[in-house]
Design a protein around this motif. Structure first.
Motif, PDB file in Angstrom:
ATOM      1  N   ASP A 183       5.298 -20.026 -10.692  1.00 58.95           N
ATOM      2  CA  ASP A 183       6.691 -20.600 -10.825  1.00 58.95           C
ATOM      3  C   ASP A 183       7.519 -19.507 -10.142  1.00 58.95           C
ATOM      4  OD1 ASP A 183       5.668 -22.813 -11.915  1.00 58.95           O
ATOM      5  OD2 ASP A 183       5.990 -22.155 -13.996  1.00 58.95           O
ATOM      6  N   LYS A 219      22.866 -24.818  -8.585  1.00 60.07           N
ATOM      7  CA  LYS A 219      22.506 -26.130  -8.037  1.00 60.07           C
ATOM      8  C   LYS A 219      21.652 -26.282  -7.018  1.00 60.07           C
ATOM      9  CE  LYS A 219      26.165 -29.537  -6.848  1.00 60.07           C
ATOM     10  NZ  LYS A 219      27.433 -29.857  -6.441  1.00 60.07           N
ATOM     11  N   ARG A 253      18.064 -26.070  -7.982  1.00 58.94           N
ATOM     12  CA  ARG A 253      17.863 -27.415  -8.592  1.00 58.94           C
ATOM     13  C   ARG A 253      17.694 -28.353  -7.617  1.00 58.94           C
ATOM     14  NH1 ARG A 253      22.156 -27.490 -13.548  1.00 58.94           N
ATOM     15  NH2 ARG A 253      21.048 -26.353 -15.094  1.00 58.94           N
ATOM     16  N   HIS A 254      18.572 -28.545  -6.645  1.00 56.02           N
ATOM     17  CA  HIS A 254      18.294 -29.647  -5.293  1.00 56.02           C
ATOM     18  C   HIS A 254      16.775 -29.409  -4.712  1.00 56.02           C
ATOM     19  CE1 HIS A 254      19.523 -32.422  -2.334  1.00 56.02           C
ATOM     20  NE2 HIS A 254      18.941 -31.640  -1.419  1.00 56.02           N
ATOM     21  N   PHE A 259      14.276 -28.089  -5.826  1.00 54.54           N
ATOM     22  CA  PHE A 259      13.252 -28.508  -6.499  1.00 54.54           C
ATOM     23  C   PHE A 259      13.268 -30.038  -7.157  1.00 54.54           C
ATOM     24  CE2 PHE A 259      12.776 -23.875  -6.793  1.00 54.54           C
ATOM     25  CZ  PHE A 259      11.455 -23.827  -6.891  1.00 54.54           C
ATOM     26  N   GLY A 260      14.015 -30.830  -6.450  1.00 53.25           N
ATOM     27  CA  GLY A 260      14.192 -32.051  -6.708  1.00 53.25           C
ATOM     28  C   GLY A 260      15.066 -32.603  -7.985  1.00 53.25           C
ATOM     29  N   ALA A 261      15.540 -31.608  -8.935  1.00 53.94           N
ATOM     30  CA  ALA A 261      16.378 -32.075  -9.993  1.00 53.94           C
ATOM     31  C   ALA A 261      17.725 -32.291  -9.698  1.00 53.94           C
ATOM     32  CB  ALA A 261      16.158 -30.867 -11.095  1.00 53.94           C
ATOM     33  N   ALA A 262      18.193 -33.365 -10.476  1.00 54.30           N
ATOM     34  CA  ALA A 262      19.548 -33.739 -10.187  1.00 54.30           C
ATOM     35  C   ALA A 262      20.563 -32.603 -10.482  1.00 54.30           C
ATOM     36  CB  ALA A 262      19.921 -34.750 -11.232  1.00 54.30           C
TER      37      ALA A 262
END
Length: 64
Positions: A3, A55, A58-59, A61-64
Motif C-alpha cells: 500500500d 483529492k 483519492r482520484h 485510486f478511483g475514490a470519489a
C-alpha cells in the motif's frame, strides 16, 4: 508495504514536489502551522495544498 509503495507511486505521478512534502510532513506528525513555517508559507496555503493533494490521490485510486 504494498500500500505504501502504491501511494508513493501515485504521489510521484500525480502530486507536485510541494504537495508530496506537505503530505510527508503530515504523516510524520507535523501540524499545519509547523509545516507552513518549515516551507516559508501561510497556514492557508498549506491547508489548500494538502486538501488538493489528498483529492488528487483519492482520484488516482478511483475514490470519489
Amino acid at each position: 508495504v504494498a500500500d505504501r509503495e502504491a501511494v508513493a507511486r501515485a504521489s510521484a505521478e500525480h502530486l507536485s514536489a510541494r504537495q508530496r512534502r506537505i503530505l510527508e510532513l503530515t504523516a510524520d506528525g507535523w501540524a499545519v502551522p509547523e509545516i507552513a513555517t518549515e516551507l516559508g508559507t501561510t497556514v492557508e496555503r498549506v491547508s489548500d495544498e494538502k486538501y488538493k493533494a489528498i483529492k488528487k490521490l483519492r482520484h488516482a485510486f478511483g475514490a470519489a
